[in-house]
Design a protein around this motif. Structure first.
Motif, PDB file in Angstrom:
ATOM      1  N   ASN A  96      64.938 -88.422  91.547  1.00  0.00           N
ATOM      2  CA  ASN A  96      64.506 -87.038  91.496  1.00  0.00           C
ATOM      3  C   ASN A  96      65.101 -86.229  92.650  1.00  0.00           C
ATOM      4  O   ASN A  96      65.552 -86.783  93.655  1.00  0.00           O
ATOM      5  N   ASP A 141      55.863 -86.209 101.544  1.00  0.00           N
ATOM      6  CA  ASP A 141      55.920 -85.774 100.144  1.00  0.00           C
ATOM      7  C   ASP A 141      56.195 -86.918  99.173  1.00  0.00           C
ATOM      8  O   ASP A 141      56.375 -86.700  97.979  1.00  0.00           O
ATOM      9  N   LEU A 200      49.857 -83.343  97.281  1.00  0.00           N
ATOM     10  CA  LEU A 200      50.221 -82.662  96.040  1.00  0.00           C
ATOM     11  C   LEU A 200      51.664 -82.972  95.650  1.00  0.00           C
ATOM     12  O   LEU A 200      51.964 -83.225  94.470  1.00  0.00           O
ATOM     13  N   ALA A 201      52.569 -82.986  96.632  1.00  0.00           N
ATOM     14  CA  ALA A 201      53.975 -83.293  96.350  1.00  0.00           C
ATOM     15  C   ALA A 201      54.122 -84.720  95.833  1.00  0.00           C
ATOM     16  O   ALA A 201      54.926 -84.986  94.931  1.00  0.00           O
ATOM     17  N   ARG A 225      53.104 -84.824  92.209  1.00  0.00           N
ATOM     18  CA  ARG A 225      54.142 -84.220  91.364  1.00  0.00           C
ATOM     19  C   ARG A 225      55.309 -85.166  91.147  1.00  0.00           C
ATOM     20  O   ARG A 225      55.992 -85.095  90.119  1.00  0.00           O
ATOM     21  N   GLN A 226      55.564 -86.054  92.119  1.00  0.00           N
ATOM     22  CA  GLN A 226      56.662 -87.015  91.983  1.00  0.00           C
ATOM     23  C   GLN A 226      56.219 -88.304  91.285  1.00  0.00           C
ATOM     24  O   GLN A 226      57.041 -89.196  91.087  1.00  0.00           O
TER      25      GLN A 226
END
Length: 209
Positions: A2, A35, A61-62, A65-66
């Motif tokens: 990513n 993150d 939160l990061a 998301r990953q």
């Protein structure tokens, strides 16, 4: 891989050194994972599984998301959730200098990980020394914050870490010192801006707290 992991790899030279030491399909605990980019990278390239621990809301939160498994927790509270040798690798990637209870966290890291990887900015790097001689706290790529807004609560050198390790029951297995993503082969404590260590709990167990 990513985009966040790609971006972090471009700016965090310790990630590549860490990836060389982590075994494929290992279980990993990333302490102060930010993150989640390191875990995402290791999962993508090596098929590792595991968890990150992060206190910052934005970092948690990061991670989500990953797709990185993350627990929101203050490392200063310890790692009582985990039994001895719960993970193949426990990682403190540029986290050590942000912790107040340095010795306690190092003991806990080598307790829960069969092997551990620790990286930190080297305060002994020569431009850092020069800044202090000139009467100012250093600001550099490895120490990018001003004195008044830095998350770092400790500064240490390569020699400092190597003196502390046996005091807290840590055996050093390997070391690489970096600057600009390249290994420094001599004069490491003044020519290297970033140190990465592969360590484990000493054969006589961690020293008493």
């Amino acid at each position: 891989m990513n985009q966040a992991a790609i971006d972090s790899l471009a700016t965090r030279s310790d990630f590549r050194a860490i990836a060389r030491w982590v075994e494929p399909n290992a279980t990993v605990l990333d302490l102060g994972c930010g993150d989640g980019s390191l875990l995402a990278l290791l999962a993508e390239e090596l098929g590792v599984t595991g968890y990150g621990i992060e206190i910052n809301d934005a970092g948690v939160l990061a991670c989500v998301r990953q797709g990185v498994n993350v627990m929101q927790q203050n490392l200063e509270d310890g790692l009582r959730l985990f039994e001895d040798a719960s993970f193949d690798f426990a990682i403190l990637s540029q986290t050590l200098q942000t912790i107040h209870q340095t010795a306690a966290i190092l003991r806990e890291t080598v307790r829960v990980g069969k092997e551990c990887i620790v990286s930190f900015p080297n305060f002994g790097y020569w431009p850092h020394r020069l800044s202090v001689l000139q009467g100012r706290m250093p600001v550099s790529k490895s120490l990018p914050y001003q004195w008044h807004n830095t998350p770092n609560v400790r500064v240490l050198t390569i020699k400092d870490f190597e003196a502390l390790a046996p005091e807290v029951g840590i055996e050093i297995l390997d070391r690489v010192v970096l600057h600009g993503g390249r290994a420094v082969r001599w004069g490491e404590n003044w020519r290297g801006s970033l140190a990465v260590y592969r360590v484990r709990r000493g054969s006589n167990g961690a020293a008493a707290a």
